[in-house]
Design a protein around this motif. Structure first.
Motif, PDB file in Angstrom:
ATOM      1  N   PRO A   6     -84.914 -61.723  32.924  1.00  0.00           N
ATOM      2  CA  PRO A   6     -83.686 -61.077  33.413  1.00  0.00           C
ATOM      3  C   PRO A   6     -83.707 -60.933  34.933  1.00  0.00           C
ATOM      4  CG  PRO A   6     -85.057 -59.522  32.181  1.00  0.00           C
ATOM      5  CD  PRO A   6     -85.720 -60.862  32.096  1.00  0.00           C
ATOM      6  N   GLY A 139     -77.949 -52.473  29.767  1.00  0.00           N
ATOM      7  CA  GLY A 139     -77.001 -53.542  29.486  1.00  0.00           C
ATOM      8  C   GLY A 139     -75.597 -53.325  30.017  1.00  0.00           C
ATOM      9  N   GLN A 140     -75.268 -52.121  30.430  1.00  0.00           N
ATOM     10  CA  GLN A 140     -73.900 -51.823  30.880  1.00  0.00           C
ATOM     11  C   GLN A 140     -73.545 -52.566  32.166  1.00  0.00           C
ATOM     12  OE1 GLN A 140     -73.141 -47.637  31.551  1.00  0.00           O
ATOM     13  NE2 GLN A 140     -70.977 -47.975  31.968  1.00  0.00           N
ATOM     14  N   GLU A 142     -74.951 -55.248  33.366  1.00  0.00           N
ATOM     15  CA  GLU A 142     -74.948 -56.674  33.068  1.00  0.00           C
ATOM     16  C   GLU A 142     -73.614 -57.090  32.436  1.00  0.00           C
ATOM     17  OE1 GLU A 142     -79.224 -55.332  33.152  1.00  0.00           O
ATOM     18  OE2 GLU A 142     -77.341 -54.511  32.429  1.00  0.00           O
ATOM     19  N   ALA A 143     -73.093 -56.245  31.533  1.00  0.00           N
ATOM     20  CA  ALA A 143     -71.803 -56.535  30.890  1.00  0.00           C
ATOM     21  C   ALA A 143     -70.674 -56.502  31.916  1.00  0.00           C
ATOM     22  CB  ALA A 143     -71.538 -55.533  29.768  1.00  0.00           C
ATOM     23  N   GLU A 144     -70.702 -55.551  32.835  1.00  0.00           N
ATOM     24  CA  GLU A 144     -69.679 -55.470  33.874  1.00  0.00           C
ATOM     25  C   GLU A 144     -69.733 -56.686  34.800  1.00  0.00           C
ATOM     26  OE1 GLU A 144     -69.868 -51.670  35.868  1.00  0.00           O
ATOM     27  OE2 GLU A 144     -69.657 -50.573  33.972  1.00  0.00           O
ATOM     28  N   LEU A 145     -70.939 -57.151  35.091  1.00  0.00           N
ATOM     29  CA  LEU A 145     -71.078 -58.361  35.907  1.00  0.00           C
ATOM     30  C   LEU A 145     -70.518 -59.574  35.163  1.00  0.00           C
ATOM     31  CD1 LEU A 145     -74.631 -57.634  37.299  1.00  0.00           C
ATOM     32  CD2 LEU A 145     -72.599 -57.972  38.707  1.00  0.00           C
ATOM     33  N   ALA A 146     -70.783 -59.664  33.870  1.00  0.00           N
ATOM     34  CA  ALA A 146     -70.256 -60.773  33.062  1.00  0.00           C
ATOM     35  C   ALA A 146     -68.734 -60.728  32.989  1.00  0.00           C
ATOM     36  CB  ALA A 146     -70.858 -60.737  31.658  1.00  0.00           C
ATOM     37  N   ASP A 147     -68.153 -59.540  33.098  1.00  0.00           N
ATOM     38  CA  ASP A 147     -66.694 -59.380  33.091  1.00  0.00           C
ATOM     39  C   ASP A 147     -66.081 -59.536  34.484  1.00  0.00           C
ATOM     40  OD1 ASP A 147     -66.522 -58.986  30.362  1.00  0.00           O
ATOM     41  OD2 ASP A 147     -66.552 -56.787  30.509  1.00  0.00           O
ATOM     42  N   ASN A 148     -66.882 -59.963  35.440  1.00  0.00           N
ATOM     43  CA  ASN A 148     -66.415 -60.190  36.820  1.00  0.00           C
ATOM     44  C   ASN A 148     -65.911 -58.915  37.502  1.00  0.00           C
ATOM     45  OD1 ASN A 148     -66.937 -63.002  36.762  1.00  0.00           O
ATOM     46  ND2 ASN A 148     -65.027 -63.302  35.631  1.00  0.00           N
ATOM     47  N   THR A 152     -72.278 -59.434  43.785  1.00  0.00           N
ATOM     48  CA  THR A 152     -73.542 -58.920  44.308  1.00  0.00           C
ATOM     49  C   THR A 152     -73.769 -59.495  45.696  1.00  0.00           C
ATOM     50  OG1 THR A 152     -74.845 -60.690  43.295  1.00  0.00           O
ATOM     51  CG2 THR A 152     -74.535 -58.673  42.011  1.00  0.00           C
ATOM     52  N   HIS A 189     -62.172 -65.641  33.494  1.00  0.00           N
ATOM     53  CA  HIS A 189     -63.344 -66.502  33.452  1.00  0.00           C
ATOM     54  C   HIS A 189     -62.894 -67.947  33.583  1.00  0.00           C
ATOM     55  CE1 HIS A 189     -66.067 -63.269  32.182  1.00  0.00           C
ATOM     56  NE2 HIS A 189     -65.038 -62.835  31.477  1.00  0.00           N
TER      57      HIS A 189
END
Length: 190
Positions: A6, A139-140, A142-148, A152, A189
């Motif tokens: 990770p 994981g929160q 990481e999920a927000e990053l995946a949702d754009n 960073t 996305h």
């Protein structure tokens, strides 16, 4: 296919994307203090409160006179968690009762002696004082990053200490070569 280790964002900035709907983080720049598999902790560094160091010290130590220069030391809304708790980012060249050295010569202090030292003129020459912090469960973030929701950006002491608060968000984006005004306010996305 190999499992990748990770990627954690400790000692980086999070830039809120223009479509960030959460009022706690819309138009915010957050310094990530810690990020592990258990979650993340950061300090929002571009939201000055209508408070200064003099206001805080008059409440914490009413028996002592507070130098007038403390009126010019801003206090920032570090995040929505524990808003009655203070955090001071400063160069690691100084240490106080509760100081943790971070990276690249940066430290975080959470004790009253850090504020007193700044007020008395014996503290770090550069510092940023926050009330509260931003926290994410496992994981929160990481999920927000995946949702754009976030971009960073590498940490920059210049942005943290030498850039005025209203310019920090754009300065961090510019550090990446991004103009936030040109980004869509719609998430998606590719």
């Amino acid at each position: 296919m190999k499992n990748r280790a990770p990627t954690y964002l400790k000692h980086q900035f999070l830039i809120a994307m223009p479509h960030m709907a959460d009022p706690n983080f819309a138009h915010s720049l957050t310094y990530i203090v810690e990020h592990t598999a258990n979650g993340a902790m950061g300090l929002t560094i571009n939201r000055p409160l209508d408070l200064n160091l003099k206001d805080i010290l008059e409440q914490l130590r009413p028996e002592r006179a507070v130098p007038e220069l403390c009126e010019h030391v801003p206090i920032y809304a570090g995040g929505p968690v524990m808003t009655d708790r203070g955090f001071v980012l400063h160069p690691a060249s100084m240490s106080f009762d509760a100081t943790v050295e971070l990276q690249e010569g940066l430290a975080l202090s959470t004790s009253l002696d850090a504020l007193g030292s700044i007020a008395d003129g014996n503290g770090p020459r550069r510092s940023l004082i926050c009330l509260g912090y931003a926290g994410w469960e496992a994981g929160q973030l990481e999920a927000e990053l995946a949702d754009n929701a976030w971009l960073t950006c590498p940490y920059s002491a210049h942005i943290l200490f030498n850039t005025s608060s209203e310019l920090r968000l754009d300065a961090a984006a510019k550090h990446l070569g991004v103009n936030l005004n040109l980004l869509s306010t719609q998430a998606g996305h590719a």
